[in-house]
Structures are given as C-alpha cells and as structure tokens.
Design a protein around this motif. Structure first.
Motif, PDB file in Angstrom:
ATOM      1  N   VAL A  43       0.816   2.114  87.756  1.00 30.62           N
ATOM      2  CA  VAL A  43      -0.398   1.392  88.148  1.00 30.62           C
ATOM      3  C   VAL A  43      -0.034  -0.029  88.586  1.00 30.62           C
ATOM      4  N   THR A  44       0.907  -0.649  87.846  1.00 24.20           N
ATOM      5  CA  THR A  44       1.320  -2.014  88.208  1.00 24.20           C
ATOM      6  C   THR A  44       1.920  -2.018  89.613  1.00 24.20           C
ATOM      7  N   GLU A  45       2.720  -1.022  89.889  1.00 28.75           N
ATOM      8  CA  GLU A  45       3.354  -0.970  91.220  1.00 28.75           C
ATOM      9  C   GLU A  45       2.305  -0.770  92.319  1.00 28.75           C
ATOM     10  N   MET A  46       1.314   0.081  92.038  1.00 30.57           N
ATOM     11  CA  MET A  46       0.246   0.303  93.037  1.00 30.57           C
ATOM     12  C   MET A  46      -0.513  -1.002  93.299  1.00 30.57           C
ATOM     13  N   VAL A  47      -0.830  -1.732  92.222  1.00 33.96           N
ATOM     14  CA  VAL A  47      -1.582  -2.985  92.367  1.00 33.96           C
ATOM     15  C   VAL A  47      -0.765  -3.985  93.187  1.00 33.96           C
ATOM     16  N   GLU A  48       0.511  -4.110  92.869  1.00 31.42           N
ATOM     17  CA  GLU A  48       1.350  -5.074  93.594  1.00 31.42           C
ATOM     18  C   GLU A  48       1.400  -4.711  95.082  1.00 31.42           C
ATOM     19  N   ARG A  49       1.483  -3.393  95.362  1.00 31.42           N
ATOM     20  CA  ARG A  49       1.575  -2.978  96.769  1.00 31.42           C
ATOM     21  C   ARG A  49       0.287  -3.305  97.530  1.00 31.42           C
ATOM     22  N   LEU A  50      -0.852  -3.066  96.870  1.00 28.29           N
ATOM     23  CA  LEU A  50      -2.131  -3.382  97.528  1.00 28.29           C
ATOM     24  C   LEU A  50      -2.272  -4.899  97.687  1.00 28.29           C
ATOM     25  N   ALA A  51      -1.780  -5.648  96.695  1.00 30.28           N
ATOM     26  CA  ALA A  51      -1.847  -7.117  96.781  1.00 30.28           C
ATOM     27  C   ALA A  51      -0.915  -7.626  97.879  1.00 30.28           C
ATOM     28  N   ASP A  52       0.230  -6.960  98.089  1.00 28.48           N
ATOM     29  CA  ASP A  52       1.139  -7.355  99.184  1.00 28.48           C
ATOM     30  C   ASP A  52       0.403  -7.303 100.515  1.00 28.48           C
ATOM     31  N   ARG A  53      -0.415  -6.286 100.662  1.00 27.36           N
ATOM     32  CA  ARG A  53      -1.142  -6.140 101.927  1.00 27.36           C
ATOM     33  C   ARG A  53      -2.116  -7.308 102.113  1.00 27.36           C
ATOM     34  N   LEU A  54      -2.789  -7.681 101.033  1.00 24.67           N
ATOM     35  CA  LEU A  54      -3.711  -8.818 101.118  1.00 24.67           C
ATOM     36  C   LEU A  54      -2.933 -10.084 101.490  1.00 24.67           C
ATOM     37  N   GLU A  55      -1.758 -10.238 100.903  1.00 25.73           N
ATOM     38  CA  GLU A  55      -0.942 -11.431 101.208  1.00 25.73           C
ATOM     39  C   GLU A  55      -0.524 -11.434 102.678  1.00 25.73           C
ATOM     40  N   ARG A  56      -0.130 -10.253 103.169  1.00 27.29           N
ATOM     41  CA  ARG A  56       0.306 -10.149 104.571  1.00 27.29           C
ATOM     42  C   ARG A  56      -0.830 -10.440 105.535  1.00 27.29           C
ATOM     43  N   GLU A  57      -2.008  -9.847 105.251  1.00 23.90           N
ATOM     44  CA  GLU A  57      -3.096  -9.905 106.239  1.00 23.90           C
ATOM     45  C   GLU A  57      -4.009 -11.116 106.039  1.00 23.90           C
ATOM     46  N   GLY A  58      -3.991 -11.720 104.872  1.00 19.63           N
ATOM     47  CA  GLY A  58      -4.795 -12.922 104.630  1.00 19.63           C
ATOM     48  C   GLY A  58      -6.246 -12.621 104.289  1.00 19.63           C
ATOM     49  N   SER A  59      -6.773 -11.490 104.762  1.00 19.55           N
ATOM     50  CA  SER A  59      -8.146 -11.116 104.425  1.00 19.55           C
ATOM     51  C   SER A  59      -8.256  -9.600 104.558  1.00 19.55           C
ATOM     52  N   LEU A  60      -9.198  -9.024 103.836  1.00 21.07           N
ATOM     53  CA  LEU A  60      -9.452  -7.592 103.975  1.00 21.07           C
ATOM     54  C   LEU A  60     -10.769  -7.231 103.300  1.00 21.07           C
ATOM     55  N   ASP A  61     -11.190  -5.981 103.513  1.00 19.02           N
ATOM     56  CA  ASP A  61     -12.365  -5.499 102.787  1.00 19.02           C
ATOM     57  C   ASP A  61     -11.879  -4.990 101.437  1.00 19.02           C
ATOM     58  N   TYR A  62     -12.161  -5.798 100.409  1.00 19.68           N
ATOM     59  CA  TYR A  62     -11.659  -5.499  99.062  1.00 19.68           C
ATOM     60  C   TYR A  62     -12.080  -4.093  98.603  1.00 19.68           C
ATOM     61  N   MET A  63     -13.284  -3.623  98.964  1.00 17.72           N
ATOM     62  CA  MET A  63     -13.708  -2.286  98.518  1.00 17.72           C
ATOM     63  C   MET A  63     -12.844  -1.214  99.173  1.00 17.72           C
ATOM     64  N   LYS A  64     -12.748  -1.301 100.501  1.00 17.29           N
ATOM     65  CA  LYS A  64     -12.039  -0.246 101.243  1.00 17.29           C
ATOM     66  C   LYS A  64     -10.527  -0.304 100.995  1.00 17.29           C
ATOM     67  N   ASP A  65      -9.992  -1.521 100.925  1.00 16.34           N
ATOM     68  CA  ASP A  65      -8.533  -1.661 100.922  1.00 16.34           C
ATOM     69  C   ASP A  65      -7.932  -1.954  99.552  1.00 16.34           C
ATOM     70  N   PHE A  66      -8.755  -2.071  98.524  1.00 19.47           N
ATOM     71  CA  PHE A  66      -8.197  -2.315  97.190  1.00 19.47           C
ATOM     72  C   PHE A  66      -8.937  -1.492  96.122  1.00 19.47           C
ATOM     73  N   ALA A  67     -10.254  -1.715  96.026  1.00 16.78           N
ATOM     74  CA  ALA A  67     -11.008  -1.132  94.899  1.00 16.78           C
ATOM     75  C   ALA A  67     -11.128   0.390  95.006  1.00 16.78           C
ATOM     76  N   PHE A  68     -11.158   0.927  96.222  1.00 15.17           N
ATOM     77  CA  PHE A  68     -11.128   2.392  96.322  1.00 15.17           C
ATOM     78  C   PHE A  68      -9.713   2.952  96.156  1.00 15.17           C
ATOM     79  N   PRO A  69      -8.723   2.438  96.935  1.00 12.52           N
ATOM     80  CA  PRO A  69      -7.408   3.111  96.856  1.00 12.52           C
ATOM     81  C   PRO A  69      -6.756   3.066  95.477  1.00 12.52           C
ATOM     82  N   LEU A  70      -6.951   1.987  94.707  1.00 13.45           N
ATOM     83  CA  LEU A  70      -6.231   1.899  93.426  1.00 13.45           C
ATOM     84  C   LEU A  70      -6.607   3.044  92.468  1.00 13.45           C
ATOM     85  N   PRO A  71      -7.890   3.185  92.088  1.00 17.41           N
ATOM     86  CA  PRO A  71      -8.205   4.295  91.168  1.00 17.41           C
ATOM     87  C   PRO A  71      -7.974   5.663  91.801  1.00 17.41           C
TER      88      PRO A  71
END
Ligand code: HEM
Length: 416
Positions: A131-159
């Motif tokens: 789970v930690t690795e999944m979170v870090e990977r999704l957070a990497d994307r936020l860092e790369r792109e600077g902005s995103l739709d948190y529901m579509k690109d983080f809150a859905f894919p993680l669980p």
C-alpha cells in the motif's frame, strides 16, 4: 390551545417533511447535515408516514445496530420501489442474497467465518509495504504533473489497486470495473427511480459476468491471491458456492473501493476546507490516525444502515414493533451533541470519538483496518510531501446526490 396529540402530530409532520427533503431532493442529498440536526432536535426515534422507522442519536443507532432483532432483509427495504414479487427480474437484487452484508445468521456466521482469515490484523499489516508503494507512486504522479483530479487519479486507484491486488484482479481491468461496480452499488440508495434501477441492473450484470469469468480462471489456475484462497477455503465440509464466491468478489471489491475512495475524498475535502486543521496535522503527523477517525465522523462515507426487526426493539423509550423497516442514520449520529462536543467543528485533535461508519454489531466492517491503514498512509504521505497542497482553482466541489454512500465525483487539487 394545542393538545398533546396535536403537538405530536405537528412534530411528526415536520420530521416527515425534513426526511422527504433529505432523501428526495438534490439539496438534501448533497448537504444532509442541517436536516439531520433538525430531525435530531425533533425526535430520537420517528415512525414515518410511509411506515419506516428512523433512529438518529449516537447511543440509539449503536444500540439498534447491535440488537439481535435487527436483521437484514433487502426485499423489505427495497420493496417500496420494486414490486415485491418481481425482484428476481433484477440482476442487482438477485445478487444480494449471496452477499454476506445482506445475510443473517446462521448463513452470515458461516460466510464471515469462511472469509475472515483474510482480514486478520496480521494479514492486513502484511499489505502495508504494498500500500505504501502504491501511495508513493500515485504521489509521484502528482509531483510530476503539479495538479490532478484527486478523485480520479488518487482516491479511486488506491483502494481499487489495494483490494484488486488482494483479490487477484489484474490492474488492467480495474478502470473498466469502476463504472459498473458503482452503478450496481447505487442499489443501496433509498428512493431509486425505475431508470436508476435499470442502471443498477446493468452494472450488476457486468460485474457478475466479470467475476464469474475470474472465478473460472482461478479454479483452473489458482494464484497467490484471496480469490484462489476463497475457492479453496473450507470449514469442515463447508465451502463457498459459485454464487457466494461471485457475491464475495462483488462485496470485497465494491466495499474496498467506493467507501474507501470516499473516505479519502471526503477527508481531503475537509482538510482543504479547514486549512488551520491541515496545518495542525502537517505540523504533527502522529495525529494522522486520530484525524482519519475525525474524517470518518465529520463526513462519513456511509451515512446509514437498514434493518428489519424480527422482534420488538426498545430504543430511547420507544418500542419499535416486530416487522418494522428501520433506517439507522449514522451521519446524524455522528453529529449528536450528546456524544461529540461541538459536533459541527472539524477537529483533527478530537479525542474519545468512536465512529459508526463501519457499522456496529455482527456486520461490523471486515475491512475496517485495511481502510484505516490506506487512509493513514495516504494522508501522511501527501501532507509530508506536498506543503503547498490546495484546491486547483475555486472550491466548487459538489457531492453526488447519493446518501447511503456519500462522496464527490471530482476534486481538482494542485501542489504549488
Ligand atoms: C472507509 C472504508 C469503509 C467503510 C466506511 C466501510 C463501511 C462498512 C459498513 C458500514 C459495513 C456494514 C454495513 C451494515 O451494517 O449494513 C461494512 C461491511 C463490510 N465491509 Fe466495509 N467499509 C469500508 C471498507 C472496506 C474494505 C476496504 C473492505 C474489504 C476489502 C470492506 C469489506 C467489508 C465486508 C466484507 C463487509 C461485510 C461484513 C458483514 O456483513 O459481516 N470494507 N463496511
């Protein structure tokens, strides 16, 4: 002068009016809290004009959910908008009897025993590195792109990834399952129209077909995953039937993503709308576990539970008779001033504030510690890595017009 009977009738009419607003208007569904407050002021237990009972206080909801006379009966609960006899025509309703969430003892006890091994503390803690690795990977994307739709690109894919991996669903299938699974889960909402129900049926048919295929595949080629373990699981001579396996996949994947997605979403929204609380949390990340409990209380991903009584149950001095359909309003219970001082305040340091988001009694959520772990890792990581986390633009976030499972469609965020 008004007699006692007239006063009671006036109060009952007012509660019915507020309940109608709550369940049947887009405004009520999007912002239930002022309505909960009013209902709670008027009645701890209420018998509606439509014949349902509603329970609203913390202690009362907790006691009711724990009552041995509070049983599951999906057909009584959903009967008002589906003909009682034609539920077999609906894929979404046909699926329910095989889902342990809707079963009563002894079936429920048996299903819970067969699936329980996957949710021991040890089994859940073993998922922490993944789970930690999944979170870090999704957070990497936020860092790369600077902005995103948190529901579509983080809150859905993680669980979805966490439960998907656990069950053995290939990552590539997750996004195509999201829409149908969510459509199926709308069956849990009260007040569906025939068109809504048709959408639920379509979703249920899709997920049934998908999971039948996956069960077949794992029977032939067992893997190191929960579905293969459930296929092999035995309690003496007892095993899960094909229908129960499909029901279990639906329940675990559905429960694992929509509710947890909404905990991540509603929790993030609460932080963004209370920047002082976000700062307080960032300054002391050891507060995160308590903050996640406060997120569950303040804007719970699950707002109510349904039961039907098979014996009289006394709640707040009122006898709810045998055969009653009862709605336990968890969302209202979480704002009960007798349980939580200053309940409308979002306070990440709130102590001694147990929640009912995971229910209470024999159906207490099997995945609660997994959900808590995902949320704790997610918020710790996001706050640690992104000091400038904020709304991307204005706060125009809208809740979906749904109440049983409460969450938002989209939540644009940025990090700078
Ligand atoms: C924040 C996330 C979650 C919330 C708020 C939540 C909430 C709930 C609630 C309220 C119930 C009982 C409903 C009732 O009494 O009628 C329940 C049951 C259940 N949940 Fe969760 N859940 C969450 C996450 C999960 C996860 C991650 C899993 C597993 C992957 C899971 C698996 C289950 C199962 C198997 C049941 C059925 C238990 C039974 O009937 O005995 N849940 N959940």
């Amino acid at each position: 002068m008004e007699t006692e009977t007239e006063r009671k009738t006036t109060v009952a009419d007012e509660v019915d009016g507020v309940l109608a607003e709550l369940f049947l208007t887009p405004d009520g569904l999007r912002d239930p809290y002022p309505r909960y407050e009013r209902i709670q002021e008027l009645a701890a237990v209420h018998h509606t004009a439509l014949g349902h009972w509603v329970v609203t206080g913390y202690d009362d909801v907790n006691a009711f959910l724990r009552s041995q006379h509070a049983l599951k009966d999906p057909y009584r609960v959903f009967a008002p908008w589906v003909g009682k006899d034609d539920w077999q025509d609906h894929a979404a309703l046909r699926r329910l009897p095989n889902i342990m969430l809707w079963a009563n003892p002894p079936d429920h006890t048996r299903l819970r025993k067969l699936a329980g091994f996957a949710f021991t503390n040890r089994a859940v803690q073993a998922m922490r590195p993944q789970v930690t690795e999944m979170v870090e990977r999704l957070a990497d994307r936020l860092e790369r792109e600077g902005s995103l739709d948190y529901m579509k690109d983080f809150a859905f894919p993680l669980p979805a990834m966490a439960t998907g991996r656990m069950l053995g669903i290939p990552d590539a299938d997750l996004s195509s399952l999201q829409g149908p699974m969510r459509a199926f889960q709308d069956i849990y909402e009260l007040g569906l129209t025939p068109d809504d129900l048709a959408e639920c049926d379509k979703g249920a048919q899709f997920t049934d077909d998908y999971f039948s295929g996956l069960v077949e595949e794992r029977r032939k080629n067992p893997g190191d995953d929960l579905l293969s373990a459930l296929i092999a699981a035995k309690d003496g001579e007892d095993k899960l039937s094909q229908g129960e396996l499909i029901g279990m996949c639906n329940l675990l994947f559905g429960a694992g993503f929509e509710t947890t997605t909404n905990l991540l979403g509603n929790g993030m929204l609460a932080l963004l709308r209370h920047p002082d609380q976000m700062d307080r949390l960032r300054a002391d990340l050891s507060l995160v576990p308590g903050a996640v409990e406060e997120m569950l209380r303040y804007d719970s991903p699950t707002q109510l539970g349904n039961r039907v009584t098979d014996g009289p149950v006394e709640i707040a001095g009122v006898e709810i008779p045998v055969g009653s359909s009862v709605v336990a309003l968890v969302g209202a219970a979480h704002r009960d001033p007798r349980r939580y001082p200053d309940p409308t305040r979002f306070d990440v340091t709130r102590a001694d504030a147990p929640v009912l988001s995971f229910s209470s009694g024999i159906h207490y959520c099997l995945g609660a510690s997994l959900a808590r772990m995902e949320a704790q890792i997610a918020f710790t990581t996001l706050l640690r890595r992104f000091p400038g986390l904020r709304f991307d633009g204005e706060d125009t976030v809208e809740f979906r017009p749904r109440l049983t499972l409460r969450g938002v469609e989209s939540l644009p965020i940025a990090i700078g």
